[in-house]
Design an enzyme around this catalytic site. Structure first.
Site, PDB file in Angstrom:
ATOM      1  N   HIS A  49      43.980  40.368  38.951  1.00  0.00           N
ATOM      2  CA  HIS A  49      44.129  41.638  38.246  1.00  0.00           C
ATOM      3  C   HIS A  49      45.181  42.532  38.907  1.00  0.00           C
ATOM      4  CE1 HIS A  49      39.601  41.092  37.061  1.00  0.00           C
ATOM      5  NE2 HIS A  49      40.403  40.298  36.363  1.00  0.00           N
ATOM      6  N   PRO A  50      46.376  42.034  39.227  1.00  0.00           N
ATOM      7  CA  PRO A  50      47.378  42.897  39.851  1.00  0.00           C
ATOM      8  C   PRO A  50      47.800  44.009  38.891  1.00  0.00           C
ATOM      9  CG  PRO A  50      48.406  40.858  39.110  1.00  0.00           C
ATOM     10  CD  PRO A  50      46.923  40.690  38.921  1.00  0.00           C
TER      11      PRO A  50
END
Length: 548
Positions: A471-472
């Site tokens: 989930h950058p």
């Protein structure tokens, strides 16, 4: 030779880029070009369309960029794997298909920043509803006329029954819909699956309109830089088939994601001026926030052996897989037609936080994300991790070569809050599984195992086994402070004709998987770009922790 001219150039045919390709080309007067560095998402490629085959795109470079972090000092100097979609549809083509919007309070937190008042929950909810077709039906919180299908899981394994009962025995509520009025609690998840197939952003938005005469989608096109005339973005340079080409447009929209968008801005002269000059890059706009503020969710597996043969373990056996494949190929049903992330929930790991700070996914099998099984035999597991992290990292280019991967540093476990919440996460997980509802099913704890009891032992386990939840986000954050990169209309500060629309613009990461928030951002951005009247704010309420 005449310049090739468009009204809009969309850099990246991923989740956000797919939305914009559709919405911006709906008016035939707009000539739209999409440049995607990856391959097409071929309809007959089962490896990306079979939900249970989600491990395949994650274990090679055919569909994903296969990034790795720099050595993480608080994770025993491990390089942490970070897949990103290298295919039309982007990471929606390789993700776990879990549909989580985040908590309403996430957007209230965004809107508390000066100038971002129109990004509160009331203004964001209509855009979530706009892109949904929830097969379970529409209500105050969900739509039924959008391009993205949502299937509500069935949870027909007895392990799910035990999980829900044990959560209640542990003192946590059940919730009818983690994307509705109350996220807090445990319940059944929605997924981006339609009739047993992955329903990625490209399937929903690009393929139905790919024959529009004013829409041009080019795959295998790696954008190397944005072209400027002074402070105005006027075009892009890209590499395709070994040739360098240039195209021009009235507006450039960067949809590369939290890694590729800051990388491209830096390659194009937008970023920390001193760092760009050191790499021989001419500075167009000194914006020190580009690539900073990187946020992600760290997660791991709390795994148990199962005393009864009721888990999904037999599905891993080679002799069962032909039947599983047959059922999916011809009937779109069975073990291959689900992502198996069918249930989970959100809780507060302590009394200090205002809304849930821990997320759980429950799986009726003990298995790693890459498909490997850590122990032979039946088992089950909780994926768990803190959500509202105060850890900050960065993405920085290492050279002016667009094919050189940037330096990615997450800085996991670097703060007191993060370490404290990880101890709480493991203890809460054990508390749930140790309830009476699991007594007849719960075998030995596989991981962390009996040797991880003290805070220090638990944190050592997290450092050794923790993985990115993929989930950058937040590397081109929206706002008006000295580290902001885009404004409330997603225009890059200090230049003209350039916006960023993807997970990188989040001021802070949302509570859960980030695909749904990215789609909302893109839908909202489409109205901003086109100058449409925005969707009216919702009057739907949301749950808040009772005050003592």
């Amino acid at each position: 030779m005449a310049k090739e001219q468009f009204d809009f150039i969309i850099i990246g045919g991923g989740s956000a880029g797919s939305v914009l390709a559709n919405r911006l080309s709906a008016d035939q007067k707009n000539k739209v070009l999409v440049l995607e560095a990856g391959r097409p998402d071929h309809r007959l490629d089962f490896r990306i369309h079979m939900p249970a085959a989600l491990t395949y795109p994650l274990t090679g470079t055919t569909y994903n960029w296969w990034y790795e972090s720099e050595p993480e000092p608080h994770m025993h100097n491990r390089r942490i794997y970070q897949p990103r979609g290298k295919v039309l549809g982007g990471s929606s083509t390789i993700n776990g298909m879990i549909y989580i919007r985040g908590n309403a309070m996430d957007y209230e937190k965004w809107a508390a920043n000066e100038g971002l008042e129109k990004w509160d929950y009331a203004h964001c909810l209509p855009y979530f509803k706009k892109f949904e077709t929830r097969l379970k039906g529409a209500d105050e919180y969900h739509g039924d006329k959008g391009p993205i299908y949502l299937t509500t899981s069935v949870c027909d394994n007895p392990l799910f029954d035990a999980f829900f009962k044990s959560a209640q025995q542990a003192g946590y509520p059940l919730t009818d819909d983690v994307n509705g009025y109350q996220q807090e609690g445990f319940g059944v998840f929605d997924s981006t699956i339609y009739r047993g197939r992955r329903w990625n952003a490209a399937r929903g938005y690009i393929h139905p309109v790919k024959d529009r005469s004013n829409l041009d989608v080019r795959c295998h096109a790696l954008v190397s830089r944005i072209l400027f005339e002074g402070k105005k973005a006027v075009g892009v340079e890209f590499i395709r088939g070994g040739k360098v080409e240039q195209v021009y447009a009235g507006e450039i929209i960067c949809c590369g994601g939290a890694i590729n968008s800051p990388q491209l801005l830096q390659l194009s002269g937008i970023g920390n001026g001193a760092e760009l000059k050191a790499l021989g890059i001419d500075v167009v706009q000194d914006l020190p926030g580009v690539g900073e503020n990187l946020q992600d969710h760290l997660e791991l597996y709390v795994q148990y052996a199962c005393k009864k043969p009721v888990s999904m373990y037999p599905a891993l056996k080679w002799y069962n897989q032909p039947k599983i494949g047959f059922d999916w190929l011809f009937f779109r049903k069975g073990a291959a037609a689900t992502n198996h992330f069918e249930a989970g929930g959100f809780i507060r790991g302590n009394d200090r936080v205002e809304y849930p700070n821990l997320q759980f996914h429950f799986l009726p099998i003990a298995i790693r994300y890459d498909g490997s099984a850590p122990a032979q035999g039946h088992g089950f597991q909780l994926h768990v991790g803190p959500m509202n992290t105060d850890v900050r990292g960065h993405v920085k280019i290492k050279s002016a070569d667009p094919k050189t991967y940037p330096s990615i540093f997450f800085n996991y476990l670097s703060t007191e809050q993060e370490r404290r919440e990880w101890v709480e996460a493991i203890r809460c997980s054990r508390h749930i599984i140790e309830q009476p509802a699991f007594d007849e099913l719960r075998g030995e704890e596989i991981a962390p195992g009996k040797d991880a009891q003290t805070d220090e032992e638990i944190l050592d386990f997290v450092a050794r086994e923790g993985e990115s939840a993929y989930h950058p986000s937040c590397t081109c954050k929206m706002g008006y402070d000295e580290m902001a990169v885009v404004d409330a209309d997603l225009k890059v500060h200090g230049v003209e004709g350039l916006r960023v629309v993807d997970a990188s613009i989040m001021p802070t990461i949302t509570n859960g998987n980030i695909y749904a928030p990215v789609m909302m951002i893109a839908e909202k951005a489409a109205d901003l770009i086109l100058g449409n009247t925005p969707e009216p704010p919702s009057k739907a309420g949301f749950y808040k922790k009772p005050q003592d």
